[in-house]
Each structure stands twice: as C-alpha cells, then as structure tokens.
Enzyme design. Structure first.
Site, PDB file in Angstrom:
ATOM      1  N   ASP A 292       1.713  -6.578  -4.297  1.00  0.00           N
ATOM      2  CA  ASP A 292       0.962  -6.664  -3.058  1.00  0.00           C
ATOM      3  C   ASP A 292       1.633  -7.804  -2.283  1.00  0.00           C
ATOM      4  O   ASP A 292       1.923  -8.857  -2.866  1.00  0.00           O
ATOM      5  CB  ASP A 292      -0.499  -7.019  -3.381  1.00  0.00           C
ATOM      6  CG  ASP A 292      -1.386  -7.020  -2.151  1.00  0.00           C
ATOM      7  OD1 ASP A 292      -2.339  -6.234  -2.122  1.00  0.00           O
ATOM      8  OD2 ASP A 292      -1.149  -7.835  -1.237  1.00  0.00           O
TER       9      ASP A 292
ATOM     10  N   THR B 133       0.821  -1.218   0.000  1.00  0.00           N
ATOM     11  CA  THR B 133       0.000   0.000   0.000  1.00  0.00           C
ATOM     12  C   THR B 133       0.849   1.260   0.000  1.00  0.00           C
ATOM     13  O   THR B 133       0.473   2.277  -0.582  1.00  0.00           O
ATOM     14  CB  THR B 133      -0.897  -0.007   1.272  1.00  0.00           C
ATOM     15  OG1 THR B 133      -1.719  -1.158   1.216  1.00  0.00           O
ATOM     16  CG2 THR B 133      -1.767   1.216   1.371  1.00  0.00           C
TER      17      THR B 133
ATOM     18  N   THR C 167       2.068  -4.661   4.364  1.00  0.00           N
ATOM     19  CA  THR C 167       1.995  -5.082   5.767  1.00  0.00           C
ATOM     20  C   THR C 167       1.474  -6.511   5.929  1.00  0.00           C
ATOM     21  O   THR C 167       1.765  -7.165   6.925  1.00  0.00           O
ATOM     22  CB  THR C 167       1.060  -4.143   6.566  1.00  0.00           C
ATOM     23  OG1 THR C 167      -0.203  -4.097   5.911  1.00  0.00           O
ATOM     24  CG2 THR C 167       1.637  -2.753   6.675  1.00  0.00           C
TER      25      THR C 167
ATOM     26  N   CYS D 214      -2.264 -18.349  20.797  1.00  0.00           N
ATOM     27  CA  CYS D 214      -2.268 -17.078  21.545  1.00  0.00           C
ATOM     28  C   CYS D 214      -1.061 -16.248  21.123  1.00  0.00           C
ATOM     29  O   CYS D 214       0.057 -16.761  21.095  1.00  0.00           O
ATOM     30  CB  CYS D 214      -2.115 -17.321  23.049  1.00  0.00           C
ATOM     31  SG  CYS D 214      -3.422 -18.275  23.763  1.00  0.00           S
TER      32      CYS D 214
ATOM     33  N   SER E 112       0.712 -10.042  -0.472  1.00  0.00           N
ATOM     34  CA  SER E 112       0.066 -11.354  -0.455  1.00  0.00           C
ATOM     35  C   SER E 112       0.645 -12.244  -1.546  1.00  0.00           C
ATOM     36  O   SER E 112       0.464 -13.463  -1.520  1.00  0.00           O
ATOM     37  CB  SER E 112      -1.441 -11.216  -0.653  1.00  0.00           C
ATOM     38  OG  SER E 112      -1.958 -10.428   0.387  1.00  0.00           O
TER      39      SER E 112
HETATM   40  N1  ASP Z   1      -2.357  -5.710   0.766  1.00  0.00           N
HETATM   41  C1  ASP Z   1      -1.285  -4.799   1.095  1.00  0.00           C
HETATM   42  C2  ASP Z   1       0.015  -5.578   1.082  1.00  0.00           C
HETATM   43  O1  ASP Z   1       0.298  -6.280   2.003  1.00  0.00           O
HETATM   44  C3  ASP Z   1      -1.537  -4.167   2.405  1.00  0.00           C
HETATM   45  C4  ASP Z   1      -0.487  -3.198   2.873  1.00  0.00           C
HETATM   46  O2  ASP Z   1       0.480  -2.898   2.244  1.00  0.00           O
HETATM   47  O3  ASP Z   1      -0.630  -2.701   4.000  1.00  0.00           O
HETATM   48  O4  ASP Z   1       0.746  -5.472   0.133  1.00  0.00           O
END
Ligand code: ASP
Length: 350
Positions: A69, A26, A101, A288, A71
């Site tokens: 991204d 992002t 993230t 946890c 992912s």
């Molecule tokens: N979907 C984004 C990624 O992980 C989210 C982000 O960057 O915060 O590339």
C-alpha cells in the site's frame, strides 16, 4: 524483485519495449477468501486484462517482492525504482510505474529530481478500484499509460518526463496532487496545464512537455532531515518550536496561508528567525493548491522575507519536500537557496 516478460505482439514483432514496475496499491488487489483486499500475483495480469494482447509491445514486468500500500512507501523504494529506470533507460522505450494513489505524487516528484535529463517517459498510474472489480478504472489507466510510454514522434519519445496518467489526463508528476479519494479523477495540477488528454485519441500538449536535456543524471542520495510545518489559526509556539528544535533538522517546508502569509506575532517570527540563524532552511509553500507564494505582498508575509524564509513560489508540497531531499543530499550546499527556487524539471514557474 520478480521479473516476467510478456510479448503482446506474438507472432508479429513488437513495436516498442515498455517496462512496467509494479509496486502495489489498489490497482493490483483482489478480494481474498475473507473479502479483504490483498495484492494479487501480477504474473496473472493477462487473465485480468486480456486486451493487453492487442498491443504490439514487448513488456517486461518487474514486481516488488512484497507489493505495498503506498502509505508504506519509503525513500529506499524510490531509490529502487530510480535504479531500475536508470539501468534500463537505454534499452526500453518507456516505463509505467503502477503505484498506490495515496503517495503517488510524492514518488513521481521524487523520481523527477532523482532522474534528471530523461529521454524516455516514466508514466505513473494506479486505480481507485481494484482491477478485479467490473467497474475498475485500472484497465483504462494501464492501457493508456502503456500507449503514452510507447509513443514516439520522429523516433523520439513524445513525453520524456515523469508524469501521472489518471482519469483521462496526463499531468506532470511534480505538479500533481491527489485531490480525491472516491471519484476516478484523483489528481490535479492546478499550476500547470495537462501534458495530454485522452479521448478518442490522445492529444499531446507538445508545447507544455519538457524538452530532453543532454545526459541522464542519476541522483540516488536522499536526505530526510526535513519536516513539514502546517500553520493553522491558533498554532502554539510550543508546536512551532518543537518542530524547529528537532535534532539534526536541516529544512522545514512551512505550509502557509494564501499567497504565503503567516502570523505576524514577534514570538512566532523569533522562533523562525532563530532556526534560520542555526542554518535551517525554511521554505514557504502555500496551503492553496493553486496560485503562488509572493512574500512581501501582504503585511503578513513581509517579515518572512526579511528574516530569510525562502519563497517556494508555485511548487507543491510534494515537489518541495522531495526536491529538498535530493538537494540536501548533494555534497555542495553552495547557492542552495538559489537552487531550491530554480526549476530543475518544470516543478516551479521561473
Ligand atoms: N491505499 C492505496 C494506496 O495508496 C490507495 C490506492 O492505491 O489508490 O496504496
């Protein structure tokens, strides 16, 4: 990979050299003509962040050809990042990795095991809102990460380890977890204190920071013959045996309840026992985020210990998985169980 140089100090001499590795996420997105978020050309970073000119840094920015991204991140990307850091370790004062993230904690954990004995900081950061947005957290995250990557005391890096800077805290990479997808404080490290807190000044928690070891080791091989098995009430034996029966599987990170507890039914335990007899490592990690696995504390974990399930103590799933990838790829598997449970770079409390 594309590479550009930005000397933020001209005409003065820069005080430190920092390499920024831009992978996507992002952070570097902007809206296209249809209002969809797409990666922007990182060469334009100074337009988005003119405050960079006020830092006295010699910056080298290396961008993935196709920012992603996170992912879509793969172990092959970790290998590229590790190689870049290894090749430039001696010529740079520090590194900032801009990363989505979503999987940042996996990449930071992997890098901590792939680059052992770092003398320079490797600071991961990103943003919850793209840098093109007025309220974006990208600007503060990048500026502070650069400051941390360049920070030295007695001519030595203050934080010579892989870490994540986000929402005013610097966390050890292999202790971190993404815990929040909307607010700015996206990461948490329940089992280890922050390495620094950024307020008016950056307060380093020096006693919590790793001391550099002699000699940088680059372990670039990864073995992905691993599965994660998350237990839940009602999990069927078919599900468990489908996982243990995966052809070529070498290890399972088993996410258990509480302090490492699992169902006590003999049919469930027999499947695990059979897998262990076949040579599959089963590593017990708690669902946890805080606390640790103590096998044998409850009746519901006593037998796991007896059949040879290994306790992952207070490791995160992200650290356990990536540590296994590195250890399984090593030629010698002697004392594997012991090495899994011994701290390599602060990921587990020994
Ligand atoms: N979907 C984004 C990624 O992980 C989210 C982000 O960057 O915060 O590339």
């Amino acid at each position: 990979m594309k590479r550009i140089n930005i000397n933020t100090a001209t005409p003065a001499l820069p005080q430190s050299k920092v390499m920024i590795i831009y992978t996507g996420g992002t952070f570097g997105m902007a809206h296209d003509a249809n209002g969809v978020l797409v990666p922007f050309d990182f060469n334009l970073i100074l337009e988005h962040l003119p405050a960079l000119r006020n830092l006295s840094l010699d910056l080298t920015v290396v961008s993935f050809d196709q920012p992603i991204d996170s992912s879509n991140i793969l172990p092959s990307h970790w290998q590229q990042i590790a190689q870049l850091i290894f090749d430039n370790h001696d010529s740079q004062d520090g590194f900032v990795v801009l990363h989505g993230t979503d999987t940042m904690a996996f990449t930071a954990s992997a890098l901590s095991f792939m680059l052992q004995g770092l003398k320079k900081p490797v600071v991961f950061t990103g943003a919850q809102l793209p840098i093109s947005e007025p309220r974006s957290d990208a600007r503060e995250n990048l500026i502070t990460s650069l400051e941390i990557a360049a920070a030295k005391k007695n001519n030595q890096a203050i934080v010579p380890e892989v870490c994540i800077y986000f929402g005013d805290e610097l966390l050890r990479g292999n202790r971190s977890k993404k815990v929040e997808s909307m607010h700015f404080d996206a990461f948490q490290s329940e089992n280890y204190p922050p390495l620094a807190k950024a307020g008016v000044k950056i307060d380093y928690n020096e006693s919590a920071i790793l001391k550099p070891k002699a000699g940088l080791r680059w372990l670039n091989k990864l073995d992905t013959s691993i599965a994660i098995l998350k237990l839940f009430p009602g999990i069927t034996h078919q599900t468990v045996s489908a996982v243990t029966g995966i052809p070529g599987l070498k290890a399972i990170v088993m996410e258990t309840f509480g302090a490492g507890n699992a169902p006590t039914s003999s049919s469930f335990l027999n499947i695990l026992k059979e897998a262990i007899t076949k040579g599959i490592i089963i590593l017990n990690i708690s669902q946890c985020p805080g606390g640790m696995v103590v096998q044998g504390r409850y009746e519901t974990s006593k037998e796991l210990l007896q059949i040879g399930v290994i306790s992952g103590s207070d490791m995160t799933t992200e650290a356990a998985l990536t540590k296994l990838m590195v250890l399984l790829a090593e030629e010698s598997h002697i004392d594997l169980a012991e090495r899994i449970t011994t701290s390599v770079c602060g990921e587990i409390t020994n």
